[in-house]
Design an enzyme around this catalytic site. Structure first.
Site, PDB file in Angstrom:
ATOM      1  N   GLY A  42       0.802  -1.214   0.000  1.00 16.31           N
ATOM      2  CA  GLY A  42       0.000   0.000   0.000  1.00 16.31           C
ATOM      3  C   GLY A  42       0.837   1.267   0.000  1.00 16.31           C
ATOM      4  N   ILE A  45       6.144   2.912  -2.999  1.00 11.90           N
ATOM      5  CA  ILE A  45       6.881   1.994  -3.860  1.00 11.90           C
ATOM      6  C   ILE A  45       6.090   0.701  -4.054  1.00 11.90           C
ATOM      7  CG2 ILE A  45       8.982   0.591  -4.042  1.00 11.90           C
ATOM      8  CD1 ILE A  45      10.416   2.922  -2.531  1.00 11.90           C
ATOM      9  N   ASP A  65      -0.152  -5.085   3.727  1.00  8.97           N
ATOM     10  CA  ASP A  65       0.225  -3.775   4.259  1.00  8.97           C
ATOM     11  C   ASP A  65      -0.334  -3.627   5.661  1.00  8.97           C
ATOM     12  OD1 ASP A  65       1.505  -1.193   2.761  1.00  8.97           O
ATOM     13  OD2 ASP A  65       0.292  -0.596   4.484  1.00  8.97           O
ATOM     14  N   SER A  67      -1.213  -0.614   6.849  1.00  8.10           N
ATOM     15  CA  SER A  67      -2.100   0.549   6.837  1.00  8.10           C
ATOM     16  C   SER A  67      -3.418   0.182   6.167  1.00  8.10           C
ATOM     17  CB  SER A  67      -1.453   1.715   6.079  1.00  8.10           C
ATOM     18  OG  SER A  67      -2.417   2.717   5.805  1.00  8.10           O
ATOM     19  N   ALA A 115       8.687  -4.776   0.073  1.00  8.28           N
ATOM     20  CA  ALA A 115       8.777  -3.315   0.068  1.00  8.28           C
ATOM     21  C   ALA A 115       8.358  -2.719   1.404  1.00  8.28           C
ATOM     22  CB  ALA A 115       7.912  -2.744  -1.060  1.00  8.28           C
ATOM     23  N   LYS A 161      20.538   4.804   0.332  1.00  9.64           N
ATOM     24  CA  LYS A 161      20.974   5.236   1.664  1.00  9.64           C
ATOM     25  C   LYS A 161      21.600   4.099   2.470  1.00  9.64           C
ATOM     26  CE  LYS A 161      17.714   9.044   1.822  1.00  9.64           C
ATOM     27  NZ  LYS A 161      17.439   8.958   0.386  1.00  9.64           N
ATOM     28  N   LYS A 173      18.261  -0.399   6.626  1.00  5.72           N
ATOM     29  CA  LYS A 173      18.132  -1.030   5.312  1.00  5.72           C
ATOM     30  C   LYS A 173      19.406  -1.817   4.968  1.00  5.72           C
ATOM     31  CE  LYS A 173      15.029  -0.690   2.853  1.00  5.72           C
ATOM     32  NZ  LYS A 173      13.907  -1.628   2.699  1.00  5.72           N
TER      33      LYS A 173
END
Length: 192
Positions: A42, A45, A65, A67, A115, A161, A173
């Site tokens: 959701g 990405i 997801d 959310s 993701a 990053k 990450k």
């Protein structure tokens, strides 16, 4: 209209990146009629991944997801744009080990696109424990569930990053990447 990041890159470097061309027929050849799972489906990405994957004729697309609003939004869009898509939406958290193991056991995905992550640098800096738990521990739990369920391929969506990280989000990450590299040494059944 150009992506704002692309305009910034052009302004700073004076150069324009060439668009990346993907071999969609080859990608479809690998993913068509496969059961696909997108964690964080959701999010910004993850939802774009779902849109792209839905075009490739999967046997089923499972969107996970945490959310409710994001999951509902992507579900409505996918059902409208792809009415024949076999779609299942799962509301839950990748850090919840029993839940994520059950999702993998029940749905038996063949390919996972992971993701699910907190990606906003200032927010993760202010919420280190939650950021680490979601980004690193969530990846570990999803990856272990994938191995147990016999998933063929597990794709981690990472970030630039994570290269020599200078912030907590990047470090979480990078830890997720290292976790998958370590797990890869223990199995040949799942390709990370």
């Amino acid at each position: 209209q150009a992506d704002p990041r692309e305009r910034t890159l052009q302004r700073v470097t004076g150069k324009r990146r060439e668009p990346v061309s993907l071999d969609w027929p080859a990608i479809q050849g690998v993913l068509a009629q496969k059961v696909l799972l997108v964690t964080g489906g959701g999010g910004s990405i993850g939802s774009e991944l779902c849109r792209q994957l839905a075009r490739l004729d999967p046997a089923r697309l499972i969107v996970l997801d945490s959310s409710e609003f994001n999951l509902y939004t992507v579900e409505l869009e996918l059902k409208r744009k792809f009415p024949d898509l076999q779609l299942e939406c799962c509301l839950g958290d990748v850090t919840d080990r029993p839940y994520i193991e059950n999702i993998f056991r029940h749905h038996r995905p063949e390919v996972v696109f992971h993701a699910a992550a907190y990606k906003h640098v200032p927010m993760v800096e202010q919420n280190i424990v939650e950021g680490t738990c979601n980004n690193a521990l969530g990846t570990l739990r999803a990856a272990k569930a994938a191995v147990s369920a016999g998933v063929k391929s597990f794709v981690l969506v990472s970030t630039d990053k994570a290269v020599s990280p200078t912030n907590v989000m990047g470090a979480t990450k990078r830890l997720a990447e290292q976790t998958l590299q370590a797990l890869q040494t223990t199995t040949d059944a799942t390709r990370f």
